[in-house]
Write a protein that holds these residues in place. Structure first.
Motif, PDB file in Angstrom:
ATOM      1  N   TRP A 186      35.354  28.485  32.780  1.00  0.00           N
ATOM      2  CA  TRP A 186      34.917  27.964  34.069  1.00  0.00           C
ATOM      3  C   TRP A 186      36.049  28.034  35.095  1.00  0.00           C
ATOM      4  CZ3 TRP A 186      31.151  27.182  37.185  1.00  0.00           C
ATOM      5  CH2 TRP A 186      31.200  26.227  38.192  1.00  0.00           C
ATOM      6  N   TRP A 188      38.648  30.045  35.014  1.00  0.00           N
ATOM      7  CA  TRP A 188      38.884  31.463  35.315  1.00  0.00           C
ATOM      8  C   TRP A 188      37.790  32.003  36.235  1.00  0.00           C
ATOM      9  CZ3 TRP A 188      35.752  35.499  32.919  1.00  0.00           C
ATOM     10  CH2 TRP A 188      36.139  36.797  33.285  1.00  0.00           C
ATOM     11  N   GLY A 189      36.545  31.672  35.953  1.00  0.00           N
ATOM     12  CA  GLY A 189      35.438  32.157  36.770  1.00  0.00           C
ATOM     13  C   GLY A 189      35.539  31.705  38.213  1.00  0.00           C
ATOM     14  N   CYS A 192      38.285  33.732  39.984  1.00  0.00           N
ATOM     15  CA  CYS A 192      37.835  35.090  40.312  1.00  0.00           C
ATOM     16  C   CYS A 192      36.818  35.080  41.449  1.00  0.00           C
ATOM     17  CB  CYS A 192      37.224  35.747  39.075  1.00  0.00           C
ATOM     18  SG  CYS A 192      38.387  36.067  37.746  1.00  0.00           S
ATOM     19  N   LEU A 215      31.220  34.817  39.649  1.00  0.00           N
ATOM     20  CA  LEU A 215      31.003  33.856  38.576  1.00  0.00           C
ATOM     21  C   LEU A 215      30.237  34.457  37.393  1.00  0.00           C
ATOM     22  CD1 LEU A 215      30.032  30.551  40.458  1.00  0.00           C
ATOM     23  CD2 LEU A 215      32.110  30.961  39.127  1.00  0.00           C
ATOM     24  N   ALA A 218      32.051  35.249  34.017  1.00  0.00           N
ATOM     25  CA  ALA A 218      32.366  34.043  33.252  1.00  0.00           C
ATOM     26  C   ALA A 218      31.124  33.521  32.534  1.00  0.00           C
ATOM     27  CB  ALA A 218      32.952  32.974  34.172  1.00  0.00           C
ATOM     28  N   THR A 258      26.134  40.764  32.227  1.00  0.00           N
ATOM     29  CA  THR A 258      26.055  40.366  33.638  1.00  0.00           C
ATOM     30  C   THR A 258      24.855  41.022  34.313  1.00  0.00           C
ATOM     31  OG1 THR A 258      27.574  42.135  34.344  1.00  0.00           O
ATOM     32  CG2 THR A 258      28.545  39.988  33.884  1.00  0.00           C
ATOM     33  N   MET A 294      38.746  39.795  40.756  1.00  0.00           N
ATOM     34  CA  MET A 294      38.886  39.454  39.347  1.00  0.00           C
ATOM     35  C   MET A 294      40.309  39.686  38.858  1.00  0.00           C
ATOM     36  SD  MET A 294      35.251  40.785  37.782  1.00  0.00           S
ATOM     37  CE  MET A 294      35.704  40.292  36.123  1.00  0.00           C
TER      38      MET A 294
END
Length: 339
Positions: A186, A188-189, A192, A215, A218, A258, A294
């Motif tokens: 979370w 990290w997301g 980015c 997002l 992630a 994704t 990212m």
């Protein structure tokens, strides 16, 4: 979405050793005739390796370990992705269609946005929590209502908060085993997504769309981790999947996941295009805010967590920003991560 299913089928056309050789990468620098292309690929590959070590809380040697359990788990995961039978794929939030319409419409007013949010009590609660978090709150003032949040953050700001509020419950840890992974993913997301959003603003592109697609990787990571655990338990093995198994699952299938998420949620075509451009940049194409965001978000999240990352001067080789622009993005991420 026309074309998405043929894209997914094309991904699975290669199997076995051939698929291993074509393993997708999280970061994909734009290719061309530059002599630094090979050097850049090595830089981002190292950055990805550092990210996996942190997210999976494992040393590099553990992520490279080959075990007999890797192949059966990945074979089942690949089959489920191919058949679109991923059990852990998050379903589309009920209010998302209305929210997507209002988020993409620049003429929307604050009252229209407020009414849609208030129609979903759980989204309202999540939004107020997110809006009052250090990641988004602009000052010390407590945001007490949705209308107040829209007023304080503005329509541009609230669009990103809505995206985070939609995804946060899906990425919250379900149990103690996934707590550390979920927390780090979370964090990290968000880094980015915020970096992609800021770069999109610098380049005059759609900021809210880039925040949401920022997002999605992630969310794909937490989805894949849960699916691997589900497959592992179904085999009768009560031990945790080996870190090497998880790393391979995340590395191979995150972009496919994704796209499945974007399709499941019926996101607009440009969201699929942003994801595809970041995964498979055409030779000599312009850098994308998502790919650059990212790279920067990953580097800053790792640096703040005191993990191995990437030298600051190397960032300018990889992203389409000048020194001042990069400094602005990094300063905003640092403030967010420190808070």
């Amino acid at each position: 979405m026309p074309g998405i299913f043929s894209w997914i089928s094309g991904f699975f056309a290669a199997t076995g050793p051939e698929l291993q050789a074509q393993e997708p990468r999280l970061f994909n620098p734009v290719s061309g005739d530059s002599p630094t292309t090979e050097q850049n690929a090595a830089l981002v590959q190292n950055l990805e390796g550092h990210l996996f070590c942190w997210l999976l809380d494992s040393p590099p040697a553990a992520l490279k370990t080959c075990t007999h359990k890797i192949s059966p788990v990945l074979e089942q995961l690949e089959q489920r992705l191919h058949d679109q039978t991923i059990e852990e794929l998050p379903r589309r939030p009920l209010t998302l269609p209305m929210l997507m319409q209002v988020l993409s419409d620049e003429s929307s007013d604050r009252h229209e946005v407020t009414d849609i949010i208030l129609s979903d009590p759980s989204l309202t609660d999540q939004l107020l929590q997110i809006a009052n978090s250090p990641y988004f709150k602009p000052g010390d003032q407590i945001i007490e209502s949705v209308d107040h949040a829209v007023f304080v953050l503005g329509l541009d700001g609230i669009r990103s908060v809505i995206s985070a509020a939609i995804m946060r419950p899906m990425m919250a840890a379900r149990n103690s085993r996934e707590a550390l992974f979920a927390q780090r993913v979370w964090r990290w997301g968000l880094a980015c997504a915020r970096a992609a959003e800021m770069i999109a603003r610098i380049q005059g592109q759609d900021t809210s769309a880039h925040f949401m697609v920022g997002l999605l990787p992630a969310l794909s990571y937490i989805t894949l981790r849960r699916e691997v655990h589900r497959i592992h338990l179904a085999s009768g093995d009560r031990q945790e999947p080996a870190p090497a198994v998880m790393r391979q699952a995340l590395a191979r299938y995150h972009w496919t996941t994704t796209q499945l998420l974007a399709n499941e949620w019926n996101l607009p075509p440009k969201y699929h295009a942003y994801l595809l451009a970041a995964e498979r940049p055409a030779p000599d194409q312009e850098h994308t805010p998502l790919n650059d965001g990212m790279i920067i978000g990953t580097r800053e999240a790792l640096r703040h967590a005191h993990q191995r990352n990437m030298a600051e001067e190397k960032l300018l080789y990889l992203v389409r920003l000048d020194e001042n622009q990069l400094a602005r993005v990094r300063k905003a991420l640092l403030r967010m991560l420190e808070d």
